[in-house]
Enzyme design. Sequence first.
Site: not given
Ligand code: DLZ
Length: 158
Positions: A65-66, A88, A94, A96
């Site tokens: 999602s980031f 999602c 944590t 995060h």
């Molecule tokens: C790292 C991470 C975590 C812990 N949880 C999720 C999540 O619940 N949903 C999601 O879409 N992405 C998650 N990510 C990945 C981050 O969005 C991202 O892809 C990484 O930190 C790399 O930049």
Amino acid sequence: MKSSSQNFTKITLEDFPNLKKNKIGIVVSEWNKDITSNLLNGAQEKLIEFGIKNENIKISWVPGSFELVYGCKELSKQNLDAIIAIGCVIKGETDHYDFICNAVSNGIMQLNISCSIPVIFCVLTDHNKNQSLDRSGGKLGNKGAEAAIAALKMISFK
Ligand code: DLZ
């Protein structure tokens, strides 16, 4: 099952008589792919139901999602009428979750200020997997379908 569009004013096919030429981008996160795939299907089916041609839906996957913000920014350079960001985020042990939710919601809000097309926020921010299942085709409908309706409404707004 609740209607997927019950939170919006009711719409009918007559509200969007001519969407044959409109193009929509969908950026989807691979993280929690079982959920995001269901959201994607819900969005795609709703867009097609209302007259968007399948070949006019451009789907791009990003790792998490980031990365949705960058993905949407890049797609906004193409000749599209709206973009839907699908992700999602599920709360873990944590902080995060908070960082990702804040970053993606702020990032997409910024895109809506800087881009000339609407970017629709379809990112589930849930406390557990069951909440996500309920909202991606389960007992609380499909938020992907709702996002598709939001995109169509914003196209007609424009
Ligand atoms: C790292 C991470 C975590 C812990 N949880 C999720 C999540 O619940 N949903 C999601 O879409 N992405 C998650 N990510 C990945 C981050 O969005 C991202 O892809 C990484 O930190 C790399 O930049």
